[in-house]
Structures are given as structure tokens and as C-alpha cells.
Design an enzyme around this catalytic site. Structure first.
Site, mmCIF file in Angstrom:
data_model
loop_
_atom_site.group_PDB
_atom_site.id
_atom_site.type_symbol
_atom_site.label_atom_id
_atom_site.label_comp_id
_atom_site.label_asym_id
_atom_site.label_seq_id
_atom_site.Cartn_x
_atom_site.Cartn_y
_atom_site.Cartn_z
ATOM 1 C CG MET A 143 4.183 70.249 45.564
ATOM 2 S SD MET A 143 5.917 70.641 45.446
ATOM 3 C CE MET A 143 6.494 70.095 47.034
ATOM 4 N N GLY A 144 1.102 66.457 45.779
ATOM 5 C CA GLY A 144 0.793 65.030 45.792
ATOM 6 C C GLY A 144 1.447 64.307 46.953
ATOM 7 C CG HIS B 162 -1.760 66.881 51.212
ATOM 8 N ND1 HIS B 162 -0.884 65.843 51.376
ATOM 9 C CD2 HIS B 162 -1.008 67.928 50.790
ATOM 10 C CE1 HIS B 162 0.345 66.226 51.058
ATOM 11 N NE2 HIS B 162 0.303 67.491 50.707
ATOM 12 N N GLY C 66 -1.699 75.060 54.227
ATOM 13 C CA GLY C 66 -1.493 74.521 55.565
ATOM 14 C C GLY C 66 -0.573 75.410 56.399
ATOM 15 C CE LYS D 84 5.410 69.712 57.610
ATOM 16 N NZ LYS D 84 5.775 69.839 56.212
ATOM 17 C CD GLN E 241 3.506 77.030 50.500
ATOM 18 O OE1 GLN E 241 4.448 76.614 49.854
ATOM 19 N NE2 GLN E 241 2.492 76.255 50.808
ATOM 20 C CB SER F 202 5.929 66.057 55.937
ATOM 21 O OG SER F 202 6.769 66.272 54.820
ATOM 22 C CB SER F 203 4.868 64.423 50.755
ATOM 23 O OG SER F 203 3.600 65.028 50.667
HETATM 24 P P1 AMP Z 1 2.688 70.074 49.697
HETATM 25 O O1 AMP Z 1 2.053 68.974 48.912
HETATM 26 O O2 AMP Z 1 3.724 69.603 50.677
HETATM 27 O O3 AMP Z 1 3.140 71.226 48.834
HETATM 28 O O4 AMP Z 1 1.533 70.655 50.599
HETATM 29 C C1 AMP Z 1 0.337 71.124 50.032
HETATM 30 C C2 AMP Z 1 -0.424 71.880 51.071
HETATM 31 O O5 AMP Z 1 -0.722 71.025 52.163
HETATM 32 C C3 AMP Z 1 0.388 73.053 51.640
HETATM 33 O O6 AMP Z 1 -0.481 74.165 51.801
HETATM 34 C C4 AMP Z 1 0.852 72.519 52.962
HETATM 35 O O7 AMP Z 1 1.082 73.530 53.928
HETATM 36 C C5 AMP Z 1 -0.310 71.638 53.369
HETATM 37 N N1 AMP Z 1 0.131 70.638 54.335
HETATM 38 C C6 AMP Z 1 1.168 69.777 54.204
HETATM 39 N N2 AMP Z 1 1.315 69.043 55.329
HETATM 40 C C7 AMP Z 1 0.360 69.467 56.193
HETATM 41 C C8 AMP Z 1 -0.005 69.095 57.533
HETATM 42 N N3 AMP Z 1 0.655 68.165 58.203
HETATM 43 N N4 AMP Z 1 -1.039 69.739 58.102
HETATM 44 C C9 AMP Z 1 -1.712 70.717 57.415
HETATM 45 N N5 AMP Z 1 -1.419 71.104 56.161
HETATM 46 C C10 AMP Z 1 -0.400 70.487 55.557
#
Ligand code: AMP
Length: 281
Positions: A30-31, A37, A147, A149, A153, A185-186
Site C-alpha cells: 500500500m506504499g 517492503h 511479510g 508482520k 494475512q 510499518s507505514s
Molecule cells: P502494506 O503496505 O502495509 O500493506 O504491506 C505490504 C507488504 O509488506 C505486506 O505483505 C506486509 O506484511 C509487508 N510488510 C510490512 N511491514 C513489514 C515489515 N516490517 N517486515 C516485513 N514485511 C513487512
């Protein structure tokens, strides 16, 4: 790096590379990208000829309008980061491209989406499954990267791929943390300096809980202690701490009843909701 905002040029690019027999790794995001990421991009680059990232803040997976509205959007910076790590292509559509009509398809993952994130964010995993299915159909990757994290999911998407027979493998990548342990985390961008400092309690709580459980404390006692640890900090509130089997996500009342137990936590720092998890072994 190719940048696609629309489906049609993305499809013609995929048609071109398909004729070379390349393998494709898909990294949905989601950027507001960070090193977590980028670890997914790196994993995909190792395994595949071509890596395609997607950047799309999917409204269908938000059950809180403020969270959607305040979700950080940093597209120019994201594109620079992806270019720098050698991502081959990025698909960054707008809402009209992804949802020609308001969606009516819903997913129900039974127990998998009734606990933890699913319990506190009803409809979240249905929205995730919808957008991920669209991306799988649009890109037809050989592998898709997620991830750890967001462990729940990963469990939900594995089930989605298994039941709908998507022809791809799901690869999960370990959590990338800040030096003080906070999972990247974003949403961390939305923390003020004091909340940012207090947020380290999620990882501290998890590591403390892991040791306490291994020494024989009951999950109930551990939850109570972690709640106190989190909530003695101003502005912090524990939403859940769960000990579960990492495959079935069934709650455990003792560590020894599962081959691969996982501890998952969600807590608020002010109005910012954070999650983290830790395998017991
Ligand atoms: P998001 O942009 O938050 O939807 O995350 C996109 C992908 O990045 C998802 O598969 C998350 O699980 C992964 N992700 C986000 N934060 C982390 C992190 N700290 N370590 C590893 N993967 C991550």
C-alpha cells in the site's frame, strides 16, 4: 523501471515478457515504503527474473474511515526507493482502475478471519482477498511475497490460493525491525516522538511473554501482565495478545499443544493501531 497506472499497458508489458519465459514475482503493497517492503522486493529479485511491485491503498480493506484517510501516501519517494533496489516494474492504479463498480463480492474465511485482526477489523480480510485476487489475475505471477508482520494475512492468502487454485506460490518474509525492536510499518510515520518511543512496548511485551510462556506461565496470566505493561504508558492501549497455532490460528491454552505457536499483538498508540508477532521458537 516501468511505471503503470493502467491495466492495459501493464498487460501488454506482461505479454512481452511472457514470450521470453521469464518468471514473475509480485510484491503487493500500500506504499509509504520502508525497509520491510524492500526485503520483499529483494526476496523476489533472488527468486524471479522479473519483480513487479504494486502500490495501492485498497479502500475495501479499511473498516475505519479515518485510518483510510490518514494512511500515508508518498508515491514519488516510493518510486525512487523501488528504482534504487532494482524493482523492474510498478503498478500503481487509482480506485477507478481497480474498482469499476463498487465491489459486491465478499469472502468468508471461517475461523481464520474471525479472530485477532478479523475480529477487530470486520471485513478487512474480505477486502484484502478481493484486491489480492484481482492482482493475481492481472499479473499471473509465479510467486507472490508477503511479510510475516501480517501473519494472519499470510494464513488467509495461503487458504485463498489453495481453495481458488491460483497457480502461484506464496512466499513469506521475516519481519524487519527498527534497531529498538519496533516492527517497521507505514503507520509508524503517524506516531509523535513520545508515542514512537512508547510503541517499543509491543516488541518488549512479545519477547517478555515468550519467555514467561516457555517458563510455564499460563496464556491468561501473560495477557494480563502484558496489558499492564502496555497500559501503564500514557496513550497506549492493548487490543489483543493471542497465543495461537500459526497454521490454524486456533487459540492455545498452553504452548506445548502446538508444533508452531505464535504470539500476536495489536495495540493503539493514540489513534494509531500497530501490530506485531513473534514465533515461540
Ligand atoms: P502494506 O503496505 O502495509 O500493506 O504491506 C505490504 C507488504 O509488506 C505486506 O505483505 C506486509 O506484511 C509487508 N510488510 C510490512 N511491514 C513489514 C515489515 N516490517 N517486515 C516485513 N514485511 C513487512
Amino acid at each position: 523501471m516501468k511505471i503503470f497506472r493502467h491495466i492495459a499497458p501493464l498487460k501488454s508489458y506482461l505479454g512481452e515478457i511472457g514470450s521470453f519465459g521469464y518468471t514473475i514475482g509480485l510484491v503487493p503493497t500500500m506504499g509509504a515504503l520502508h525497509n520491510g517492503h524492500l526485503a520483499l522486493i529483494e526476496a523476489s529479485k533472488k527468486d524471479n527474473s522479473v519483480t513487479i511491485a504494486t502500490i495501492y491503498v485498497n479502500p475495501a480493506q479499511f473498516n475505519n474511515a479515518t485510518d483510510l484517510q490518514k494512511y500515508p501516501r508518498t508515491l514519488d519517494n516510493d518510486l525512487q526507493m523501488l528504482e534504487k533496489v532494482g524493482c523492474d516494474a510498478v503498478f500503481c492504479p487509482d480506485d477507478a482502475e481497480m474498482y469499476e463498480q463498487p465491489p459486491i463480492v465478499k469472502f468468508d474465511f471461517g475461523h481464520l478471519d474471525k479472530v485477532m485482526e478479523g475480529k477487530f477489523r470486520p471485513g478487512h480480510f474480505s477486502g484484502v482477498a478481493l484486491v489480492v485476487s484481482k492482482l493475481f489475475n492481472l499479473v499471473s505471477p509465479n510467486r507472490a511475497y508477503f511479510g510475516q508482520k501480517d501473519w494472519q494475512q499470510v494464513a488467509v492468502i495461503r487458504r485463498l490460493v489453495g481453495e481458488l487454485k491460483f497457480n502461484l506460490s506464496i512466499c513469506s518474509v521475516p519481519i524487519v525491525r527498527e534497531p529498538d525492536g519496533l516492527a517497521m510499518s507505514s503507520r509508524n510515520q503517524r506516531l509523535d516522538p513520545v508515542q514512537r518511543q512508547h510503541s517499543t512496548v509491543l516488541y518488549r511485551g512479545l519477547t517478555w511473554a515468550r519467555e514467561a510462556l516457555k517458563s510455564g506461565s499460563s496464556p491468561e496470566a501473560v495477557k494480563t501482565a502484558v496489558k499492564a505493561m502496555v497500559e501503564e504508558l500514557p496513550d497506549m492501549r492493548l487490543e489483543y495478545l493471542e497465543l495461537s497455532d500459526s497454521d490454524s490460528l486456533e487459540p492455545l491454552d498452553a504452548v506445548i499443544t502446538s508444533a508452531k505457536p505464535i504470539l500476536c499483538i495489536a495495540a493503539y498508540a493514540g489513534e494509531v493501531r500497530l501490530i506485531d508477532n513473534l514465533f515461540l521458537d
